[in-house]
Design a protein around this motif. Structure first.
Motif, short mmCIF file in Angstrom:
data_model
loop_
_atom_site.label_atom_id
_atom_site.label_comp_id
_atom_site.label_asym_id
_atom_site.label_seq_id
_atom_site.Cartn_x
_atom_site.Cartn_y
_atom_site.Cartn_z
N ASP A 25 11.35 36.88 39.02
CA ASP A 25 10.63 35.60 38.93
C ASP A 25 9.69 35.38 40.10
OD1 ASP A 25 12.74 35.46 40.70
OD2 ASP A 25 13.37 33.43 40.13
N LEU A 26 9.06 36.46 40.57
CA LEU A 26 8.10 36.34 41.66
C LEU A 26 6.86 35.58 41.20
CD1 LEU A 26 8.33 39.99 43.01
CD2 LEU A 26 9.03 37.93 44.25
N PRO A 27 6.17 34.85 42.11
CA PRO A 27 4.93 34.20 41.72
C PRO A 27 3.91 35.23 41.26
CG PRO A 27 5.24 34.14 44.11
CD PRO A 27 6.52 34.62 43.51
N GLU A 28 3.18 34.91 40.23
CA GLU A 28 2.26 35.86 39.61
C GLU A 28 0.89 35.81 40.29
OE1 GLU A 28 1.72 39.06 37.40
OE2 GLU A 28 3.56 37.88 37.29
N PRO A 29 0.44 36.90 40.91
CA PRO A 29 -0.90 36.90 41.49
C PRO A 29 -1.94 37.14 40.38
CG PRO A 29 0.16 39.02 41.85
CD PRO A 29 1.17 38.14 41.17
N PRO A 30 -3.22 36.82 40.67
CA PRO A 30 -3.72 36.31 41.94
C PRO A 30 -3.64 34.79 42.02
CG PRO A 30 -5.56 36.74 40.48
CD PRO A 30 -4.32 37.16 39.73
N ASN A 31 -3.51 34.31 43.25
CA ASN A 31 -3.58 32.88 43.54
C ASN A 31 -4.49 32.72 44.76
OD1 ASN A 31 -3.22 30.18 44.25
ND2 ASN A 31 -1.06 30.16 43.69
N TYR A 32 -5.64 32.11 44.55
CA TYR A 32 -6.63 31.98 45.63
C TYR A 32 -6.53 30.64 46.36
CZ TYR A 32 -8.72 36.18 43.70
OH TYR A 32 -8.93 37.48 43.28
N SER A 41 5.98 34.87 47.87
CA SER A 41 6.83 36.05 47.82
C SER A 41 7.32 36.36 49.23
CB SER A 41 6.06 37.24 47.26
OG SER A 41 5.68 37.01 45.93
N VAL A 42 8.61 36.57 49.37
CA VAL A 42 9.24 36.70 50.69
C VAL A 42 10.13 37.94 50.70
CG1 VAL A 42 10.92 35.63 52.25
CG2 VAL A 42 9.18 34.23 51.14
N VAL A 43 10.07 38.69 51.81
CA VAL A 43 10.93 39.85 51.99
C VAL A 43 12.11 39.47 52.88
CG1 VAL A 43 11.09 42.23 52.82
CG2 VAL A 43 8.95 41.40 51.80
N VAL A 44 13.33 39.70 52.39
CA VAL A 44 14.55 39.47 53.16
C VAL A 44 15.35 40.77 53.18
CG1 VAL A 44 14.66 37.01 52.64
CG2 VAL A 44 15.79 38.64 51.13
N ARG A 53 11.61 38.35 46.99
CA ARG A 53 12.06 37.25 46.15
C ARG A 53 11.15 36.03 46.35
NH1 ARG A 53 17.51 34.60 48.50
NH2 ARG A 53 16.85 33.10 46.94
N PRO A 54 11.15 35.10 45.41
CA PRO A 54 10.35 33.89 45.57
C PRO A 54 11.07 32.85 46.41
CG PRO A 54 11.40 33.85 43.43
CD PRO A 54 11.79 35.16 44.08
N MET A 55 10.30 32.10 47.19
CA MET A 55 10.84 30.96 47.92
C MET A 55 9.79 29.86 47.96
SD MET A 55 12.97 32.35 51.21
CE MET A 55 14.23 33.61 51.06
N ARG A 56 10.28 28.65 47.98
CA ARG A 56 9.40 27.48 48.12
C ARG A 56 8.83 27.45 49.53
NH1 ARG A 56 9.85 22.27 50.37
NH2 ARG A 56 9.06 20.54 49.14
N TRP A 57 7.50 27.34 49.63
CA TRP A 57 6.86 27.24 50.93
C TRP A 57 6.99 25.80 51.42
CZ3 TRP A 57 0.92 27.63 52.05
CH2 TRP A 57 0.73 27.64 53.44
N GLY A 58 7.88 25.60 52.36
CA GLY A 58 8.22 24.29 52.88
C GLY A 58 9.70 24.26 53.16
N PHE A 59 10.07 24.53 54.39
CA PHE A 59 11.45 24.68 54.83
C PHE A 59 12.17 23.33 54.73
CE2 PHE A 59 14.77 25.06 58.02
CZ PHE A 59 15.13 26.40 58.01
N ILE A 60 13.34 23.33 54.11
CA ILE A 60 14.11 22.09 53.96
C ILE A 60 15.38 22.19 54.79
CG2 ILE A 60 15.21 20.49 52.36
CD1 ILE A 60 13.51 21.60 50.13
N PRO A 61 15.49 21.43 55.87
CA PRO A 61 16.72 21.44 56.68
C PRO A 61 17.92 21.00 55.85
CG PRO A 61 14.93 20.41 57.88
CD PRO A 61 14.45 20.58 56.48
N HIS A 62 19.09 21.42 56.25
CA HIS A 62 20.29 21.15 55.46
C HIS A 62 20.63 19.67 55.38
CE1 HIS A 62 22.90 20.32 58.96
NE2 HIS A 62 22.22 21.26 59.57
N TRP A 63 20.13 18.85 56.33
CA TRP A 63 20.49 17.43 56.30
C TRP A 63 19.57 16.59 55.42
CZ3 TRP A 63 18.81 19.78 60.92
CH2 TRP A 63 17.53 19.44 61.33
N TYR A 64 18.50 17.16 54.89
CA TYR A 64 17.67 16.40 53.96
C TYR A 64 18.47 16.12 52.70
CZ TYR A 64 13.17 17.22 56.42
OH TYR A 64 12.13 17.23 57.31
#
Length: 221
Positions: A25-32, A41-44, A53-64
């Motif tokens: 379920d990776l984001p499908e390129p191209p995206n300009y 798309s993130v490498v872990v 794998r895909p990840m939301r761009w915008g880090f969410i701390p655990h207390w949110y």
């Protein structure tokens, strides 16, 4: 600051580049005009195997309590990342690579108009940003989120913006991912001279609804 990206390299090419198993379920390129809260798309790595794998761009701390329960954390400052409660655990144990074809920055023109510039590598290879990630589990489904690490700008970059993303050379990927027994802190520095090319682009990219390859076309003088 790094607030808009382009992602144009095929997912299978990225998987080969990083020797990583790709998710379905990776984001499908191209995206300009990839914007915060969209998937990147993130490498872990677990130390033995890498995954793309895909990840939301915008880090969410655990207390949110909700994904919008506080400021949108798309960047993490290298100078304070080890001290900030939102990031300090992630920079120790959850570092990642975030590839992009390029990114945008802005200068101010007459009447404070926002003038966009596009940055990429002259050789067309992906830029590989240092990132951190976090699973936010307060919703119905766990949400994988990430942020790009930034540092003070080089003299060349400072002509456009006072900060820049931390870009990692291939030799440094294992260290950042925790696969090598070496300290990651020295990697959080400005890019070497000559890594980037840049040019002005049309202000159409200022809208998060704008799409298409014309967004990175050099603006006619």
């Amino acid at each position: 600051m790094c607030g808009r990206l382009t992602l144009t390299h095929p997912n299978d090419a990225l998987a080969r580049l990083f020797d990583a198993a790709p998710a379905n379920d990776l984001p499908e390129p191209p995206n300009y005009n990839l914007c915060p809260t969209q998937d990147v798309s993130v490498v872990v790595s677990d130390g033995a195997r890498r995954a793309l794998r895909p990840m939301r761009w915008g880090f969410i701390p655990h207390w949110y309590k909700t994904p919008t329960g506080g400021p949108l954390l798309i960047n993490a400052r290298a100078e304070t990342i080890a001290e900030k409660p939102a990031f300090r655990a992630a920079v120790r144990a959850r570092r990642c690579l975030i590839p992009a074809a390029g990114f945008y920055e802005w200068t101010k023109g007459a009447d404070d108009a926002r003038l966009p510039w596009y940055f990429s590598r002259p050789d067309g290879a992906p830029l590989v940003f240092a990132g951190i990630w976090q699973i936010w589990d307060k919703g119905e489904d766990p949400l994988a989120t990430c942020a790009i690490v930034t540092t003070g700008a080089s003299d060349w970059m400072a002509e456009t913006h006072h900060r820049e993303p931390v870009v990692l050379a291939e030799a440094d990927w294992p260290t950042w991912l925790g696969e090598a027994d070496a300290k990651a802190a020295p990697l959080m520095k400005p890019a070497p001279e000559g890594l980037y090319q840049r040019w002005r682009v049309d202000p159409a990219v200022n809208s998060n609804r704008a799409h298409g390859p014309e967004l990175i076309t050099p603006l006619a003088a």
